[in-house]
Design a protein around this motif. Sequence first.
Motif, PDB file in Angstrom:
ATOM      1  N   GLU A 157       0.607  -1.138  -0.118  1.00 49.21           N
ATOM      2  CA  GLU A 157       0.278   0.236   0.007  1.00 49.21           C
ATOM      3  C   GLU A 157       0.791   1.252  -0.042  1.00 49.21           C
ATOM      4  OE1 GLU A 157      -4.020   1.290   1.996  1.00 49.21           O
ATOM      5  OE2 GLU A 157      -2.091   1.348   3.602  1.00 49.21           O
ATOM      6  N   VAL A 158       0.482   2.176  -0.866  1.00 46.91           N
ATOM      7  CA  VAL A 158       1.167   3.345  -0.723  1.00 46.91           C
ATOM      8  C   VAL A 158      -0.004   4.711  -0.348  1.00 46.91           C
ATOM      9  CG1 VAL A 158       2.430   5.081  -2.271  1.00 46.91           C
ATOM     10  CG2 VAL A 158       2.821   2.873  -2.703  1.00 46.91           C
ATOM     11  N   ARG A 159       0.508   5.393   0.403  1.00 51.68           N
ATOM     12  CA  ARG A 159      -0.470   6.429   1.011  1.00 51.68           C
ATOM     13  C   ARG A 159      -0.085   7.687   0.516  1.00 51.68           C
ATOM     14  NH1 ARG A 159       0.826   4.771   7.153  1.00 51.68           N
ATOM     15  NH2 ARG A 159       2.896   4.833   6.162  1.00 51.68           N
ATOM     16  N   VAL A 160      -1.103   8.354   0.039  1.00 50.27           N
ATOM     17  CA  VAL A 160      -0.606   9.469  -0.907  1.00 50.27           C
ATOM     18  C   VAL A 160      -1.222  10.841  -0.246  1.00 50.27           C
ATOM     19  CG1 VAL A 160      -2.371   9.304  -2.420  1.00 50.27           C
ATOM     20  CG2 VAL A 160      -0.611  10.595  -3.188  1.00 50.27           C
ATOM     21  N   GLY A 161      -0.530  11.969  -0.162  1.00 54.90           N
ATOM     22  CA  GLY A 161      -1.387  13.353   0.207  1.00 54.90           C
ATOM     23  C   GLY A 161      -0.957  14.344  -0.922  1.00 54.90           C
ATOM     24  N   VAL A 162      -1.979  15.094  -1.249  1.00 54.22           N
ATOM     25  CA  VAL A 162      -2.056  16.172  -2.164  1.00 54.22           C
ATOM     26  C   VAL A 162      -1.964  17.396  -1.619  1.00 54.22           C
ATOM     27  CG1 VAL A 162      -3.114  16.864  -4.142  1.00 54.22           C
ATOM     28  CG2 VAL A 162      -3.432  14.558  -3.551  1.00 54.22           C
ATOM     29  N   LYS A 186       9.564  12.060   2.109  1.00 53.89           N
ATOM     30  CA  LYS A 186       8.323  11.503   1.536  1.00 53.89           C
ATOM     31  C   LYS A 186       8.921  11.458  -0.124  1.00 53.89           C
ATOM     32  CE  LYS A 186       5.979  12.835   4.737  1.00 53.89           C
ATOM     33  NZ  LYS A 186       5.412  11.694   5.923  1.00 53.89           N
ATOM     34  N   ASP A 187       8.231  10.536  -0.996  1.00 55.66           N
ATOM     35  CA  ASP A 187       8.404  10.691  -2.318  1.00 55.66           C
ATOM     36  C   ASP A 187       7.473  11.427  -2.901  1.00 55.66           C
ATOM     37  OD1 ASP A 187      10.418   8.251  -2.452  1.00 55.66           O
ATOM     38  OD2 ASP A 187       8.621   6.970  -2.003  1.00 55.66           O
ATOM     39  N   VAL A 188       7.964  11.937  -4.302  1.00 59.54           N
ATOM     40  CA  VAL A 188       7.372  13.187  -4.797  1.00 59.54           C
ATOM     41  C   VAL A 188       6.904  13.183  -6.329  1.00 59.54           C
ATOM     42  CG1 VAL A 188       7.775  15.766  -4.938  1.00 59.54           C
ATOM     43  CG2 VAL A 188       8.586  14.766  -3.137  1.00 59.54           C
ATOM     44  N   LEU A 214       3.201  17.475   5.497  1.00 63.17           N
ATOM     45  CA  LEU A 214       4.592  16.580   5.551  1.00 63.17           C
ATOM     46  C   LEU A 214       5.077  15.945   6.685  1.00 63.17           C
ATOM     47  CD1 LEU A 214       6.633  19.291   3.261  1.00 63.17           C
ATOM     48  CD2 LEU A 214       5.279  17.127   2.536  1.00 63.17           C
ATOM     49  N   ALA A 215       4.613  16.407   7.739  1.00 56.62           N
ATOM     50  CA  ALA A 215       4.951  15.768   9.199  1.00 56.62           C
ATOM     51  C   ALA A 215       4.222  14.451   9.642  1.00 56.62           C
ATOM     52  CB  ALA A 215       4.939  16.652  10.333  1.00 56.62           C
ATOM     53  N   ASP A 216       3.112  14.255   8.608  1.00 59.02           N
ATOM     54  CA  ASP A 216       2.097  13.281   8.759  1.00 59.02           C
ATOM     55  C   ASP A 216       2.887  11.877   8.536  1.00 59.02           C
ATOM     56  OD1 ASP A 216      -0.062  11.494   9.005  1.00 59.02           O
ATOM     57  OD2 ASP A 216      -1.295  12.978   8.170  1.00 59.02           O
ATOM     58  N   PRO A 217       2.967  11.005   9.534  1.00 59.36           N
ATOM     59  CA  PRO A 217       3.618   9.747   9.431  1.00 59.36           C
ATOM     60  C   PRO A 217       2.801   8.767   8.437  1.00 59.36           C
ATOM     61  CG  PRO A 217       2.794   9.580  11.465  1.00 59.36           C
ATOM     62  CD  PRO A 217       2.752  11.045  11.061  1.00 59.36           C
ATOM     63  N   GLU A 218       1.531   9.088   8.124  1.00 57.44           N
ATOM     64  CA  GLU A 218       0.623   8.395   7.258  1.00 57.44           C
ATOM     65  C   GLU A 218       0.586   8.804   5.931  1.00 57.44           C
ATOM     66  OE1 GLU A 218      -3.178   8.363   9.259  1.00 57.44           O
ATOM     67  OE2 GLU A 218      -2.598   6.644  10.755  1.00 57.44           O
ATOM     68  N   VAL A 219       1.402   9.664   5.590  1.00 68.64           N
ATOM     69  CA  VAL A 219       1.715  10.056   4.306  1.00 68.64           C
ATOM     70  C   VAL A 219       3.023   9.661   3.610  1.00 68.64           C
ATOM     71  CG1 VAL A 219       1.993  12.073   2.561  1.00 68.64           C
ATOM     72  CG2 VAL A 219       0.074  12.017   4.582  1.00 68.64           C
ATOM     73  N   ASP A 220       2.908   8.892   2.539  1.00 67.67           N
ATOM     74  CA  ASP A 220       4.198   8.313   1.997  1.00 67.67           C
ATOM     75  C   ASP A 220       4.737   9.217   0.871  1.00 67.67           C
ATOM     76  OD1 ASP A 220       4.110   6.077   3.777  1.00 67.67           O
ATOM     77  OD2 ASP A 220       2.599   5.124   2.422  1.00 67.67           O
ATOM     78  N   VAL A 221       3.747   9.226  -0.087  1.00 65.17           N
ATOM     79  CA  VAL A 221       4.116  10.046  -1.086  1.00 65.17           C
ATOM     80  C   VAL A 221       3.047  11.327  -1.246  1.00 65.17           C
ATOM     81  CG1 VAL A 221       3.300   9.995  -3.742  1.00 65.17           C
ATOM     82  CG2 VAL A 221       4.543   7.887  -2.564  1.00 65.17           C
ATOM     83  N   VAL A 222       3.824  12.431  -1.807  1.00 68.55           N
ATOM     84  CA  VAL A 222       3.053  13.703  -1.759  1.00 68.55           C
ATOM     85  C   VAL A 222       3.131  14.392  -3.219  1.00 68.55           C
ATOM     86  CG1 VAL A 222       3.521  16.120  -1.238  1.00 68.55           C
ATOM     87  CG2 VAL A 222       4.114  14.341   0.209  1.00 68.55           C
ATOM     88  N   ILE A 223       1.806  14.635  -3.738  1.00 72.20           N
ATOM     89  CA  ILE A 223       1.783  15.170  -5.008  1.00 72.20           C
ATOM     90  C   ILE A 223       1.826  16.618  -4.807  1.00 72.20           C
ATOM     91  CG2 ILE A 223       0.035  15.569  -6.815  1.00 72.20           C
ATOM     92  CD1 ILE A 223      -0.958  12.834  -6.586  1.00 72.20           C
ATOM     93  N   ILE A 224       2.526  17.498  -5.418  1.00 72.90           N
ATOM     94  CA  ILE A 224       2.580  18.969  -5.437  1.00 72.90           C
ATOM     95  C   ILE A 224       2.040  19.575  -6.882  1.00 72.90           C
ATOM     96  CG2 ILE A 224       4.231  20.895  -5.354  1.00 72.90           C
ATOM     97  CD1 ILE A 224       6.015  19.027  -3.758  1.00 72.90           C
TER      98      ILE A 224
END
Length: 405
Positions: free
Chosen positions: A9-14, A100-102, A71-81
């Motif tokens: 599983e990969v958890r993503v934040g935007v 984070k991976d970006v 960005l400080a959230d440990p439940e985010v692995d990948v960030v979409i900018i």
Amino acid sequence: MEFNNFSSEVRVGVIGIKGMGWHNLEAILKVEGVRCTAICDIDDAVLAQRGKQLSEIGVVPKHYKDFNAMLADPEVDVVIIATPDHWHCLQAIAAMEAGKDVYVEKPLANSIVECDALIKAKQASDRIVQVGQWQRSQRHFQDAVAFVHSGKLGKIRTVKAWAYLGWKQRVPEKTDAPVPAGVDYLSWEGPAQRHPFNPNRFHYDFRWYWDYAGGLMTDWGVHLLDYALLGMKASTPKSIMATGGKFAYPEDAGDTPDTLTTVYEFDGFNIIWEHATSISNGPYGREHGIAFIGNKGTLVLDRGGWEVIAENDRMEPVPLQKRQDAGLELHMVNFIDAVRRRAPEIIKAPVEEAAHIAKLSHMGNIAYRTGQKLTWNAKKGRFSEKPANEYLAARYHNGYKFPKT
């Protein structure tokens, strides 16, 4: 964080969820095993709208207005900018530093110096970074470039890339207004110069102001000139010239030109960029595209497909080869595959190559803004023409500092 197999599983934040951020999220959620755990935007109305849409499909992410908190959230692995261009550099580097991976939208950065900073940051990091030049993942673009490389077109002396966007109309003058309720406009402006809130400078239309972006040159130009360079295996031009202005709408409220022609000189060929707003009938009857003009024939490529127009009887024409896939979705598959395998070498749009095309586009804008024919000194990382070097770096304001790399 490590991902050892394709089913992990990969958890993503935007960050920036209104426009391309939303389209990017829709595409990445189609990849098996990807879950959205966070969305971030400085506009409460946008957060509420996207949160509601996600809840309707069973996705309930955390909501953030401060990207640093996300960005400080440990439940985010990948960030979409997917924020305006003037934020890309700071946020992408901050995301890498946060582990984070970006996935960062194009253009990679809002200045040549910021592009260099991102290259250094990526080289110092073990993070996977994909840039949103999704046409690099689309099969018909790859097939067209392979045909160009085959030599069947003969010697190519001129490459044209263009965006004639009939739907893009004048930015009308609007009066300054109070900041809308729920909008953190100071954070939206970030390192850019402060201005009173004006609807023209917010959301989509930010791209027509030098404070935040580079107009059509760094919007569509980055996508299309990228393939011009790939087709010609081109590096840095010998010279850059540009001319244009607000020819369609002299009273347009934005800064960037509605009409522009830029010539990049290379050894043995030129690449020409053209853009025009409120006109749809571009070269070869296409509103956008790339044309590789050879002695035997011309290959014309756009998002719908590619074809070869023969030069008299010097070669066999190739009928239209239509698009068969969804480039953005494939780009996300490629990104998540690289994340899971920890394999930066398979990334379709890596930072170094995205920096190259972003720099080329910025060079075109700088040639326009100075009105000079420019030459680039690659060893010094500067132009030979002193006035042009004033545009190398985006000026940071409001206490923001250029990232240390």
